[in-house]
Write a protein that holds these residues in place. Structure first.
Motif, mmCIF file in Angstrom:
data_model
loop_
_atom_site.group_PDB
_atom_site.id
_atom_site.type_symbol
_atom_site.label_atom_id
_atom_site.label_comp_id
_atom_site.label_asym_id
_atom_site.label_seq_id
_atom_site.Cartn_x
_atom_site.Cartn_y
_atom_site.Cartn_z
ATOM 1 N N UNK A 64 -11.921 49.612 -5.122
ATOM 2 C CA UNK A 64 -11.521 49.345 -3.737
ATOM 3 C C UNK A 64 -12.789 49.304 -2.895
ATOM 4 N N UNK A 65 -13.135 48.113 -2.421
ATOM 5 C CA UNK A 65 -14.362 47.892 -1.664
ATOM 6 C C UNK A 65 -15.554 48.360 -2.494
ATOM 7 N N UNK A 66 -16.338 49.298 -1.992
ATOM 8 C CA UNK A 66 -17.528 49.751 -2.730
ATOM 9 C C UNK A 66 -17.248 50.998 -3.572
ATOM 10 N N UNK A 67 -16.000 51.436 -3.614
ATOM 11 C CA UNK A 67 -15.642 52.628 -4.402
ATOM 12 C C UNK A 67 -14.862 52.233 -5.645
ATOM 13 N N UNK A 68 -14.990 53.057 -6.682
ATOM 14 C CA UNK A 68 -14.312 52.758 -7.943
ATOM 15 C C UNK A 68 -14.064 54.053 -8.705
ATOM 16 N N UNK A 69 -13.032 54.034 -9.526
ATOM 17 C CA UNK A 69 -12.699 55.187 -10.358
ATOM 18 C C UNK A 69 -13.006 54.893 -11.810
ATOM 19 N N UNK A 70 -13.527 55.890 -12.497
ATOM 20 C CA UNK A 70 -13.826 55.760 -13.918
ATOM 21 C C UNK A 70 -13.066 56.836 -14.677
ATOM 22 N N UNK A 71 -12.305 56.419 -15.684
ATOM 23 C CA UNK A 71 -11.629 57.346 -16.594
ATOM 24 C C UNK A 71 -12.542 57.526 -17.802
ATOM 25 N N UNK A 72 -12.976 58.765 -18.058
ATOM 26 C CA UNK A 72 -13.867 59.021 -19.180
ATOM 27 C C UNK A 72 -13.115 58.904 -20.501
ATOM 28 N N UNK A 73 -13.818 58.459 -21.542
ATOM 29 C CA UNK A 73 -13.230 58.380 -22.876
ATOM 30 C C UNK A 73 -12.898 59.770 -23.403
ATOM 31 N N UNK A 74 -13.785 60.708 -23.170
ATOM 32 C CA UNK A 74 -13.614 62.096 -23.612
ATOM 33 C C UNK A 74 -13.858 63.008 -22.424
ATOM 34 N N UNK A 75 -13.135 64.110 -22.372
ATOM 35 C CA UNK A 75 -13.348 65.055 -21.278
ATOM 36 C C UNK A 75 -14.749 65.628 -21.332
ATOM 37 N N UNK A 76 -15.273 65.951 -20.153
ATOM 38 C CA UNK A 76 -16.599 66.549 -20.025
ATOM 39 C C UNK A 76 -16.464 67.894 -19.325
#
Length: 99
Positions: A64-76
């Motif tokens: 959304x505009x200049x923001x984005x969400x990333x879902x990690x492959x593995x929890x950190x």
């Protein structure tokens, strides 16, 4: 649990060699919200270099505009990214909290 913070990180988009500086706005064990001016789309595979964690792989879940969400492959361990990092002189660097 997701906490708001301000942390600089590097991001690379799969199939690309360019490193992009991004601002991490919030971080949890399963993902993060970043902010940057770059061409990124939902579904892109990415890697983010987070302090104390190294390179973390994931998928862009939303933009959304200049923001984005990333879902990690593995929890950190998101708490590790909040810990101070020692610089070359043995000094702790500080995490910038949003005001």
């Amino acid at each position: 649990t997701r906490d708001s913070l301000f942390l600089l990180a590097s991001l690379r988009i799969e199939q690309g060699d360019d490193l992009h500086r991004i601002r991490v706005r919030n971080l949890s064990d399963g993902g993060m919200m970043g902010e940057a001016t770059l061409q990124i789309q939902r579904g892109h595979r990415v890697e983010v270099e987070l302090r104390n964690l190294g390179w973390v792989a994931g998928t862009v879940a939303w933009v959304q505009d200049s923001r984005f969400g990333i879902a990690f492959d593995d929890e950190v361990d998101s708490q590790a990214a909040r810990r101070p990092v020692r610089d070359g002189g043995g000094q702790d660097t500080q995490l910038l909290k949003p005001s």
